[in-house]
Design a protein around this motif. Sequence first.
Motif, PDB file in Angstrom:
ATOM      1  N   GLN A  36       0.827  -1.198   0.000  1.00  0.00           N
ATOM      2  CA  GLN A  36       0.000   0.000   0.000  1.00  0.00           C
ATOM      3  C   GLN A  36       0.865   1.253   0.000  1.00  0.00           C
ATOM      4  O   GLN A  36       0.618   2.184  -0.760  1.00  0.00           O
ATOM      5  CB  GLN A  36      -0.915  -0.009   1.222  1.00  0.00           C
ATOM      6  CG  GLN A  36      -1.846   1.168   1.304  1.00  0.00           C
ATOM      7  CD  GLN A  36      -2.717   1.098   2.557  1.00  0.00           C
ATOM      8  OE1 GLN A  36      -2.392   0.411   3.523  1.00  0.00           O
ATOM      9  NE2 GLN A  36      -3.816   1.802   2.523  1.00  0.00           N
ATOM     10  N   ALA A  37       1.894   1.280   0.826  1.00  0.00           N
ATOM     11  CA  ALA A  37       2.773   2.452   0.897  1.00  0.00           C
ATOM     12  C   ALA A  37       3.519   2.650  -0.416  1.00  0.00           C
ATOM     13  O   ALA A  37       3.598   3.766  -0.940  1.00  0.00           O
ATOM     14  CB  ALA A  37       3.759   2.310   2.056  1.00  0.00           C
ATOM     15  N   GLU A  47      10.031   7.934  -7.046  1.00  0.00           N
ATOM     16  CA  GLU A  47      10.878   6.748  -7.136  1.00  0.00           C
ATOM     17  C   GLU A  47      11.837   6.651  -5.962  1.00  0.00           C
ATOM     18  O   GLU A  47      12.330   5.578  -5.648  1.00  0.00           O
ATOM     19  CB  GLU A  47      11.664   6.776  -8.438  1.00  0.00           C
ATOM     20  CG  GLU A  47      10.765   6.641  -9.653  1.00  0.00           C
ATOM     21  CD  GLU A  47      11.548   6.629 -10.939  1.00  0.00           C
ATOM     22  OE1 GLU A  47      12.783   6.559 -10.898  1.00  0.00           O
ATOM     23  OE2 GLU A  47      10.909   6.693 -11.993  1.00  0.00           O
ATOM     24  N   ALA A  48      12.119   7.771  -5.335  1.00  0.00           N
ATOM     25  CA  ALA A  48      12.961   7.804  -4.140  1.00  0.00           C
ATOM     26  C   ALA A  48      12.130   8.408  -3.012  1.00  0.00           C
ATOM     27  O   ALA A  48      11.486   9.439  -3.190  1.00  0.00           O
ATOM     28  CB  ALA A  48      14.209   8.641  -4.378  1.00  0.00           C
ATOM     29  N   ILE A  49      12.139   7.740  -1.868  1.00  0.00           N
ATOM     30  CA  ILE A  49      11.291   8.156  -0.754  1.00  0.00           C
ATOM     31  C   ILE A  49      12.148   8.312   0.489  1.00  0.00           C
ATOM     32  O   ILE A  49      12.835   7.371   0.884  1.00  0.00           O
ATOM     33  CB  ILE A  49      10.195   7.098  -0.477  1.00  0.00           C
ATOM     34  CG1 ILE A  49       9.439   6.754  -1.760  1.00  0.00           C
ATOM     35  CG2 ILE A  49       9.242   7.580   0.603  1.00  0.00           C
ATOM     36  CD1 ILE A  49       8.723   5.434  -1.691  1.00  0.00           C
ATOM     37  N   PRO A  50      12.097   9.475   1.131  1.00  0.00           N
ATOM     38  CA  PRO A  50      12.829   9.614   2.397  1.00  0.00           C
ATOM     39  C   PRO A  50      12.297   8.601   3.418  1.00  0.00           C
ATOM     40  O   PRO A  50      11.089   8.341   3.483  1.00  0.00           O
ATOM     41  CB  PRO A  50      12.518  11.047   2.831  1.00  0.00           C
ATOM     42  CG  PRO A  50      12.132  11.762   1.577  1.00  0.00           C
ATOM     43  CD  PRO A  50      11.454  10.730   0.723  1.00  0.00           C
ATOM     44  N   LEU A  51      13.183   8.040   4.192  1.00  0.00           N
ATOM     45  CA  LEU A  51      12.811   6.993   5.141  1.00  0.00           C
ATOM     46  C   LEU A  51      11.712   7.447   6.094  1.00  0.00           C
ATOM     47  O   LEU A  51      10.774   6.695   6.376  1.00  0.00           O
ATOM     48  CB  LEU A  51      14.042   6.529   5.927  1.00  0.00           C
ATOM     49  CG  LEU A  51      13.802   5.404   6.923  1.00  0.00           C
ATOM     50  CD1 LEU A  51      13.236   4.165   6.227  1.00  0.00           C
ATOM     51  CD2 LEU A  51      15.087   5.059   7.639  1.00  0.00           C
ATOM     52  N   ALA A  52      11.786   8.670   6.577  1.00  0.00           N
ATOM     53  CA  ALA A  52      10.774   9.162   7.521  1.00  0.00           C
ATOM     54  C   ALA A  52       9.380   9.189   6.874  1.00  0.00           C
ATOM     55  O   ALA A  52       8.393   8.824   7.510  1.00  0.00           O
ATOM     56  CB  ALA A  52      11.150  10.546   8.026  1.00  0.00           C
ATOM     57  N   GLU A  53       9.297   9.599   5.611  1.00  0.00           N
ATOM     58  CA  GLU A  53       8.003   9.626   4.913  1.00  0.00           C
ATOM     59  C   GLU A  53       7.487   8.213   4.688  1.00  0.00           C
ATOM     60  O   GLU A  53       6.303   7.940   4.865  1.00  0.00           O
ATOM     61  CB  GLU A  53       8.135  10.333   3.564  1.00  0.00           C
ATOM     62  CG  GLU A  53       8.246  11.838   3.654  1.00  0.00           C
ATOM     63  CD  GLU A  53       8.293  12.466   2.274  1.00  0.00           C
ATOM     64  OE1 GLU A  53       7.531  12.036   1.384  1.00  0.00           O
ATOM     65  OE2 GLU A  53       9.113  13.375   2.092  1.00  0.00           O
ATOM     66  N   PHE A  54       8.397   7.318   4.284  1.00  0.00           N
ATOM     67  CA  PHE A  54       7.978   5.948   4.048  1.00  0.00           C
ATOM     68  C   PHE A  54       7.524   5.287   5.346  1.00  0.00           C
ATOM     69  O   PHE A  54       6.516   4.584   5.379  1.00  0.00           O
ATOM     70  CB  PHE A  54       9.102   5.127   3.412  1.00  0.00           C
ATOM     71  CG  PHE A  54       8.681   3.718   3.152  1.00  0.00           C
ATOM     72  CD1 PHE A  54       7.859   3.424   2.082  1.00  0.00           C
ATOM     73  CD2 PHE A  54       9.055   2.699   4.003  1.00  0.00           C
ATOM     74  CE1 PHE A  54       7.426   2.132   1.851  1.00  0.00           C
ATOM     75  CE2 PHE A  54       8.635   1.409   3.783  1.00  0.00           C
ATOM     76  CZ  PHE A  54       7.820   1.113   2.704  1.00  0.00           C
ATOM     77  N   ALA A  55       8.270   5.529   6.423  1.00  0.00           N
ATOM     78  CA  ALA A  55       7.929   4.934   7.716  1.00  0.00           C
ATOM     79  C   ALA A  55       6.537   5.362   8.166  1.00  0.00           C
ATOM     80  O   ALA A  55       5.772   4.546   8.685  1.00  0.00           O
ATOM     81  CB  ALA A  55       8.971   5.308   8.763  1.00  0.00           C
ATOM     82  N   ALA A  56       6.210   6.623   7.947  1.00  0.00           N
ATOM     83  CA  ALA A  56       4.892   7.123   8.347  1.00  0.00           C
ATOM     84  C   ALA A  56       3.792   6.435   7.532  1.00  0.00           C
ATOM     85  O   ALA A  56       2.783   5.970   8.093  1.00  0.00           O
ATOM     86  CB  ALA A  56       4.825   8.635   8.178  1.00  0.00           C
ATOM     87  N   ALA A  57       3.976   6.353   6.220  1.00  0.00           N
ATOM     88  CA  ALA A  57       2.968   5.723   5.365  1.00  0.00           C
ATOM     89  C   ALA A  57       2.848   4.228   5.669  1.00  0.00           C
ATOM     90  O   ALA A  57       1.741   3.679   5.730  1.00  0.00           O
ATOM     91  CB  ALA A  57       3.335   5.939   3.905  1.00  0.00           C
TER      92      ALA A  57
END
Length: 67
Positions: A36-37, A47-57
């Motif tokens: 989903q994320a 195509e590149a996602i900061p870890l903090a943004e990905f972790a939240a999603a």
Amino acid sequence: MSGRDFYAQDASARGSWRLAVLMGANSRTYKFALGQALLEFGRHGQEAIPLAEFAAAYSLGLVRHLA
């Protein structure tokens, strides 16, 4: 075929995703949240996602799936 053998044949990002889907238990919540994320970021062309943004999603996806 073991997960290690599978990954040795295709160490790409796509191969990693296939390994998680095919070799993991199909009811695992983390796979639904991960997918989903990734799809959500992909819909926005990221195509590149900061870890903090990905972790939240990802965390939000886990909570939604468990609710």
